[in-house]
Write a protein that holds these residues in place. Structure first.
Motif, PDB file in Angstrom:
ATOM      1  N   PHE A  19       0.837  -1.208   0.000  1.00  0.00           N
ATOM      2  CA  PHE A  19       0.000   0.000   0.000  1.00  0.00           C
ATOM      3  C   PHE A  19       0.868   1.252   0.000  1.00  0.00           C
ATOM      4  CE2 PHE A  19      -1.968   3.445   2.411  1.00  0.00           C
ATOM      5  CZ  PHE A  19      -3.130   3.657   1.690  1.00  0.00           C
ATOM      6  N   ARG A  20       1.880   1.269   0.850  1.00  0.00           N
ATOM      7  CA  ARG A  20       2.725   2.463   0.938  1.00  0.00           C
ATOM      8  C   ARG A  20       3.585   2.636  -0.319  1.00  0.00           C
ATOM      9  NH1 ARG A  20       2.167   5.141   5.491  1.00  0.00           N
ATOM     10  NH2 ARG A  20       1.329   4.071   7.333  1.00  0.00           N
ATOM     11  N   GLU A  21       3.892   1.544  -0.992  1.00  0.00           N
ATOM     12  CA  GLU A  21       4.604   1.666  -2.268  1.00  0.00           C
ATOM     13  C   GLU A  21       3.695   2.298  -3.325  1.00  0.00           C
ATOM     14  OE1 GLU A  21       7.346  -1.103  -5.236  1.00  0.00           O
ATOM     15  OE2 GLU A  21       6.542  -1.936  -3.368  1.00  0.00           O
ATOM     16  N   CYS A  22       2.419   1.902  -3.319  1.00  0.00           N
ATOM     17  CA  CYS A  22       1.446   2.527  -4.225  1.00  0.00           C
ATOM     18  C   CYS A  22       1.278   4.009  -3.895  1.00  0.00           C
ATOM     19  CB  CYS A  22       0.091   1.824  -4.126  1.00  0.00           C
ATOM     20  SG  CYS A  22       0.013   0.200  -4.877  1.00  0.00           S
ATOM     21  N   LEU A  23       1.235   4.315  -2.583  1.00  0.00           N
ATOM     22  CA  LEU A  23       1.084   5.699  -2.145  1.00  0.00           C
ATOM     23  C   LEU A  23       2.292   6.536  -2.562  1.00  0.00           C
ATOM     24  CD1 LEU A  23      -0.783   7.580  -0.525  1.00  0.00           C
ATOM     25  CD2 LEU A  23       0.541   6.986   1.509  1.00  0.00           C
ATOM     26  N   ASN A  27       2.262   9.907  -4.966  1.00  0.00           N
ATOM     27  CA  ASN A  27       2.873  11.183  -4.583  1.00  0.00           C
ATOM     28  C   ASN A  27       4.014  11.584  -5.513  1.00  0.00           C
ATOM     29  OD1 ASN A  27       1.166  11.556  -2.390  1.00  0.00           O
ATOM     30  ND2 ASN A  27       2.496  10.454  -0.977  1.00  0.00           N
ATOM     31  N   THR A  28       4.748  10.583  -6.019  1.00  0.00           N
ATOM     32  CA  THR A  28       5.868  10.877  -6.923  1.00  0.00           C
ATOM     33  C   THR A  28       5.385  11.534  -8.214  1.00  0.00           C
ATOM     34  OG1 THR A  28       7.156   9.025  -6.042  1.00  0.00           O
ATOM     35  CG2 THR A  28       7.781   9.857  -8.217  1.00  0.00           C
ATOM     36  N   HIS A  29       4.243  11.093  -8.702  1.00  0.00           N
ATOM     37  CA  HIS A  29       3.735  11.607  -9.972  1.00  0.00           C
ATOM     38  C   HIS A  29       2.776  12.788  -9.803  1.00  0.00           C
ATOM     39  CE1 HIS A  29       5.116   7.570 -11.193  1.00  0.00           C
ATOM     40  NE2 HIS A  29       5.312   8.129 -12.372  1.00  0.00           N
ATOM     41  N   SER A  30       2.526  13.209  -8.578  1.00  0.00           N
ATOM     42  CA  SER A  30       1.533  14.265  -8.356  1.00  0.00           C
ATOM     43  C   SER A  30       1.945  15.587  -8.994  1.00  0.00           C
ATOM     44  CB  SER A  30       1.291  14.453  -6.852  1.00  0.00           C
ATOM     45  OG  SER A  30       2.475  14.875  -6.195  1.00  0.00           O
ATOM     46  N   GLU A  31       3.225  15.924  -8.910  1.00  0.00           N
ATOM     47  CA  GLU A  31       3.691  17.197  -9.474  1.00  0.00           C
ATOM     48  C   GLU A  31       3.582  17.187 -10.999  1.00  0.00           C
ATOM     49  OE1 GLU A  31       7.680  20.069  -9.438  1.00  0.00           O
ATOM     50  OE2 GLU A  31       7.482  18.417  -8.004  1.00  0.00           O
ATOM     51  N   ALA A  32       3.999  16.084 -11.626  1.00  0.00           N
ATOM     52  CA  ALA A  32       3.903  15.982 -13.086  1.00  0.00           C
ATOM     53  C   ALA A  32       2.451  15.995 -13.534  1.00  0.00           C
ATOM     54  CB  ALA A  32       4.600  14.707 -13.565  1.00  0.00           C
ATOM     55  N   ASN A  33       1.582  15.324 -12.782  1.00  0.00           N
ATOM     56  CA  ASN A  33       0.158  15.314 -13.135  1.00  0.00           C
ATOM     57  C   ASN A  33      -0.455  16.703 -12.995  1.00  0.00           C
ATOM     58  OD1 ASN A  33       0.101  12.573 -13.732  1.00  0.00           O
ATOM     59  ND2 ASN A  33      -0.426  11.979 -11.645  1.00  0.00           N
ATOM     60  N   ALA A  34      -0.017  17.450 -11.981  1.00  0.00           N
ATOM     61  CA  ALA A  34      -0.515  18.823 -11.803  1.00  0.00           C
ATOM     62  C   ALA A  34      -0.094  19.708 -12.979  1.00  0.00           C
ATOM     63  CB  ALA A  34       0.004  19.394 -10.485  1.00  0.00           C
ATOM     64  N   LYS A  35       1.112  19.489 -13.491  1.00  0.00           N
ATOM     65  CA  LYS A  35       1.587  20.265 -14.641  1.00  0.00           C
ATOM     66  C   LYS A  35       0.754  19.941 -15.887  1.00  0.00           C
ATOM     67  CE  LYS A  35       5.991  20.885 -15.242  1.00  0.00           C
ATOM     68  NZ  LYS A  35       7.433  20.650 -15.564  1.00  0.00           N
ATOM     69  N   LYS A  36       0.471  18.653 -16.095  1.00  0.00           N
ATOM     70  CA  LYS A  36      -0.348  18.257 -17.260  1.00  0.00           C
ATOM     71  C   LYS A  36      -1.751  18.848 -17.157  1.00  0.00           C
ATOM     72  CE  LYS A  36       2.321  14.003 -17.564  1.00  0.00           C
ATOM     73  NZ  LYS A  36       2.364  12.583 -17.153  1.00  0.00           N
ATOM     74  N   ALA A 144      -5.534   7.941  -7.801  1.00  0.00           N
ATOM     75  CA  ALA A 144      -5.343   6.487  -7.849  1.00  0.00           C
ATOM     76  C   ALA A 144      -3.953   6.170  -8.375  1.00  0.00           C
ATOM     77  CB  ALA A 144      -6.410   5.829  -8.725  1.00  0.00           C
ATOM     78  N   ALA A 145      -3.439   5.013  -7.964  1.00  0.00           N
ATOM     79  CA  ALA A 145      -2.125   4.550  -8.421  1.00  0.00           C
ATOM     80  C   ALA A 145      -2.081   3.036  -8.296  1.00  0.00           C
ATOM     81  CB  ALA A 145      -0.999   5.190  -7.602  1.00  0.00           C
ATOM     82  N   ALA A 146      -1.158   2.427  -9.026  1.00  0.00           N
ATOM     83  CA  ALA A 146      -1.053   0.968  -9.015  1.00  0.00           C
ATOM     84  C   ALA A 146       0.382   0.550  -9.278  1.00  0.00           C
ATOM     85  CB  ALA A 146      -1.990   0.348 -10.060  1.00  0.00           C
TER      86      ALA A 146
END
Length: 460
Positions: A19-23, A27-36, A144-146
């Motif tokens: 679960f924490r790896e998914c989390l 979080n790692t991709h949140s900044e890039a997703n915000a830019k898109k 969501a993340a996987a």
């Protein structure tokens, strides 16, 4: 948004580690997703594009609206028109279409397709309600993340934020998160106003996580796809915004050209400076000889700048953007001398987009088939492996991404009917000549009623 999770009660160590790896992935991709998302919405300031040469620093907060990011996603998404499921031998798959209707999947797919193209992927999750009916929901990579299982070529596990609550500072934090594994759905609920959660287990017999990604433009090292708003597209959007701003500034100078008046007295200079606008709009400018120098004041105007170079730059950027995105020049909103004038030329320009839409439909069709199988297995209360073969024969149906005109499809339908006996009596024929599903149902009902009346008359 980045999500911080404190202690989790009742979640086993192995599941918590996953679960924490998914989390962490989320979080790692949140900044890039915000830019898109920023480029999709068109909220681009001059601070994002300024080269520090022509644009003044005082305008860095100015936003120039640009729809190119939205067009990149929406034009392709509009050609992916999910039309329900078809069963064995082309028959209507009543079971899964009832599930799709109950979950409003046709409308949900439209939103999911936009998110898929915007971020590179989106996720569908499945659960069962209290009555045993399947619930299908779509989640963007913002919530969501996987993790990917390369050996099984599917999701290993994943999480989705189901609900959020606002704290005292107005920030939204998750209050309900679902974690999907091969054997269970773990429901994580927040404890009061803390950052701690308590987990509750819901086992299932599906044999795989009840989560399926819809992926665009995947590669071997990026199984969750790549966004349509990738770096080259964003840079072309930056160039457009920068050019529009330069053109706007140039137009301001053209509207109010720079003038000069030489040889005036100090009093005349002060009067001109204090009444700039009045002197600009006035049609008469008078001045006397300078008594100190004996000089007669001389009036002049600097040459006006031209916005033609900016227009040419916009055309160049539009051409490059068209090549990079697959959109036509017309979609960019920039008038170009190379715009096609014939219908054949316009059709040729759309071929790239049609091929992209066919690729999108193929990938999403496979994902929707997996979602349909899992939804049916939930309602049949069976595993995916034990699902009956007739249920596995269903396929997702999409409308023609080329979006031909009614005249073209009608002509094709009539030609097919002339060589294929009985084709004119099918619902597909009526659909091709322009009738909606509601009209087709009314036509069939009235034809059935008419045949019944004729039969009664023959009996009498």
């Amino acid at each position: 948004m980045k999500i911080e999770i404190g202690k989790i009660r009742n979640l086993p160590k192995m599941e918590e580690a996953l679960f924490r790896e998914c989390l962490k992935t989320l979080n790692t991709h949140s900044e890039a997703n915000a830019k898109k998302k920023k480029y999709y919405e068109g909220h681009i300031t001059l601070a994002d594009v300024n080269l520090g040469i022509a644009l003044p620093n005082g305008l860095t907060k100015l936003e120039i609206g640009c729809e190119w990011g939205t067009k990149t996603v929406d034009v392709l998404a509009a050609r992916s028109m999910f039309d329900g499921f078809v069963g064995r031998n082309g028959e209507d798959a009543e079971g899964i279409n009832a599930i799709a209707s109950r979950n409003n999947m046709l409308f949900g797919y439209i939103k999911a397709c936009r998110d898929e193209l915007k971020y590179g992927c989106t996720f569908a999750t499945l659960t069962a309600d209290l009555n045993g009916y399947a619930i299908v929901r779509f989640h963007s990579p913002e919530t969501a993340a996987a993790l990917w299982d390369g050996g099984k070529n599917r999701i290993r596990c994943g999480l989705a934020v189901i609900e959020t609550i606002a704290n005292a500072a107005g920030e939204h934090k998750p209050s309900h998160i679902n974690f999907y594994t091969e054997t269970d759905i773990w429901e994580l609920l927040v404890i009061g106003n803390t950052d701690e959660f308590i987990a509750k287990r819901y086992p299932h017999i599906m044999g795989r996580p009840l989560m399926e990604p819809l992926v665009w433009n995947a590669t071997s090292n990026k199984p969750f796809g790549r966004s349509r708003l990738k770096f080259p597209i964003r840079e072309l959007i930056n160039g457009y915004v920068r050019t529009i701003c330069n053109a706007s500034i140039g137009l301001e100078f053209s509207t109010a050209p720079q003038k000069y008046l030489l040889g005036v007295t100090d009093e005349q200079y002060d009067a001109l400076i204090n009444q700039k606008f009045k002197q600009y709009v006035g049609n008469l400018l008078t001045s006397t000889t300078n008594p100190e120098t004996g000089e007669k004041p001389s009036f002049g105007q600097l040459p006006q700048g031209s916005i033609t170079p900016h227009v040419e730059m916009m055309r160049l950027l539009a051409t490059q953007f068209s090549a990079a995105s697959g959109l036509s020049i017309t979609d960019t909103g920039v008038v170009n001398d190379a715009n096609p004038s014939s219908s054949d030329a316009i059709l040729a320009q759309s071929q790239t987009l049609c091929l992209m839409a066919e690729e999108l439909n193929a990938g999403n069709g496979n994902a929707l088939q997996q979602i349909a199988w899992m939804a049916l297995a939930i309602e049949r209360k069976t595993s995916l492996a034990d699902l009956p073969e007739e249920d596995k024969d269903i396929v997702a149906h999409f409308k023609n991404p080329a979006m031909p005109s009614l005249a073209v499809t009608t002509d094709a339908a009539i030609k097919i009917a002339s060589v294929r006996q009985g084709f004119a009596d099918t619902d597909i024929f009526l659909e091709m000549i322009g009738f909606s599903q509601a009209d087709i149902r009314r036509i069939n009902a009235q034809e059935t009623r008419s045949r019944g009346m004729s039969l009664l008359e023959d009996i009498e």
